[in-house]
Design an enzyme around this catalytic site. Structure first.
Site, PDB file in Angstrom:
ATOM      1  N   GLY A   1       0.811  -1.214   0.000  1.00  0.00           N
ATOM      2  CA  GLY A   1       0.000   0.000   0.000  1.00  0.00           C
ATOM      3  C   GLY A   1       0.843   1.263   0.000  1.00  0.00           C
ATOM      4  O   GLY A   1       0.553   2.229  -0.717  1.00  0.00           O
ATOM      5  N   CYS A   2       1.899   1.252   0.783  1.00  0.00           N
ATOM      6  CA  CYS A   2       2.768   2.433   0.872  1.00  0.00           C
ATOM      7  C   CYS A   2       3.524   2.647  -0.429  1.00  0.00           C
ATOM      8  O   CYS A   2       3.727   3.787  -0.855  1.00  0.00           O
ATOM      9  CB  CYS A   2       3.722   2.301   2.054  1.00  0.00           C
ATOM     10  N   THR A   3       3.913   1.564  -1.087  1.00  0.00           N
ATOM     11  CA  THR A   3       4.578   1.680  -2.386  1.00  0.00           C
ATOM     12  C   THR A   3       3.613   2.276  -3.404  1.00  0.00           C
ATOM     13  O   THR A   3       3.983   3.163  -4.174  1.00  0.00           O
ATOM     14  CB  THR A   3       5.107   0.308  -2.851  1.00  0.00           C
TER      15      THR A   3
ATOM     16  N   ALA B   1       3.222   6.000  -2.580  1.00  0.00           N
ATOM     17  CA  ALA B   1       4.461   6.733  -2.874  1.00  0.00           C
ATOM     18  C   ALA B   1       4.672   6.873  -4.385  1.00  0.00           C
ATOM     19  O   ALA B   1       5.078   7.941  -4.862  1.00  0.00           O
ATOM     20  CB  ALA B   1       5.648   6.031  -2.230  1.00  0.00           C
TER      21      ALA B   1
END
Length: 157
Positions: free
Chosen positions: A48-50, A53
């Site tokens: 999710g963070c990738t 970002a």
């Protein structure tokens, strides 16, 4: 959760000085006169963070053209942030906040519901800071997918 700060538009954005993925100290007050999008995410190199970002990476140019600078913040170590930036071609500063000082100042750390259980963790949040250093928008508990598109629509970018 009662002691967690919740920022509102019009409040002064809490200042911070944090190292980025290259070890350069970034201080919010040094960006006065610029508009800043500050996003807090739980952990570098997770799916999710990738996604979030990379969505910000893909939007950096139009956001910059509209006068916005993007900064990502997590509790990851500088070395991990460097690997994340290099692996995914992230072209904006990723700030390391292992002591969680900025997370707490922005209310981006606390209890949250994760797949039906209550955990204490980083809370995915995005803040838009205006040229005077005030909160223009405070978005808490955002979803990674589609979030950047919603921010761009909200800002008219």
């Amino acid at each position: 959760m009662a002691d967690r700060v919740i920022l509102e538009p019009g409040q002064t954005a809490p200042d911070f000085s944090l190292p980025d993925q290259d070890g350069v100290t970034r201080t919010l007050s040094e960006l006065r006169g610029e508009r800043v999008i500050l996003f807090f995410y739980p952990e570098a190199m997770t799916p999710g963070c990738t996604k979030e970002a990379c969505d910000f990476r893909d939007s950096v140019e139009p956001l910059a053209a509209a006068g916005y600078r993007v900064l990502g913040v997590s509790r990851d170590a500088v070395e991990k942030l460097k690997r994340f930036a290099e692996r995914d071609g992230l072209t904006y500063p990723l700030l390391s906040d292992p002591e969680l000082a900025a997370h707490h100042a922005y209310g981006a750390y606390g209890e949250k519901n994760s797949y039906g259980r209550i955990v204490t963790s980083a809370i995915r949040s995005t803040f838009v800071v205006d040229e005077e250093g005030r909160i223009a928008e405070a978005l808490y508990n955002v979803k990674a997918t589609g979030h950047v598109a919603r921010v761009r629509k909200m800002l008219g970018v």
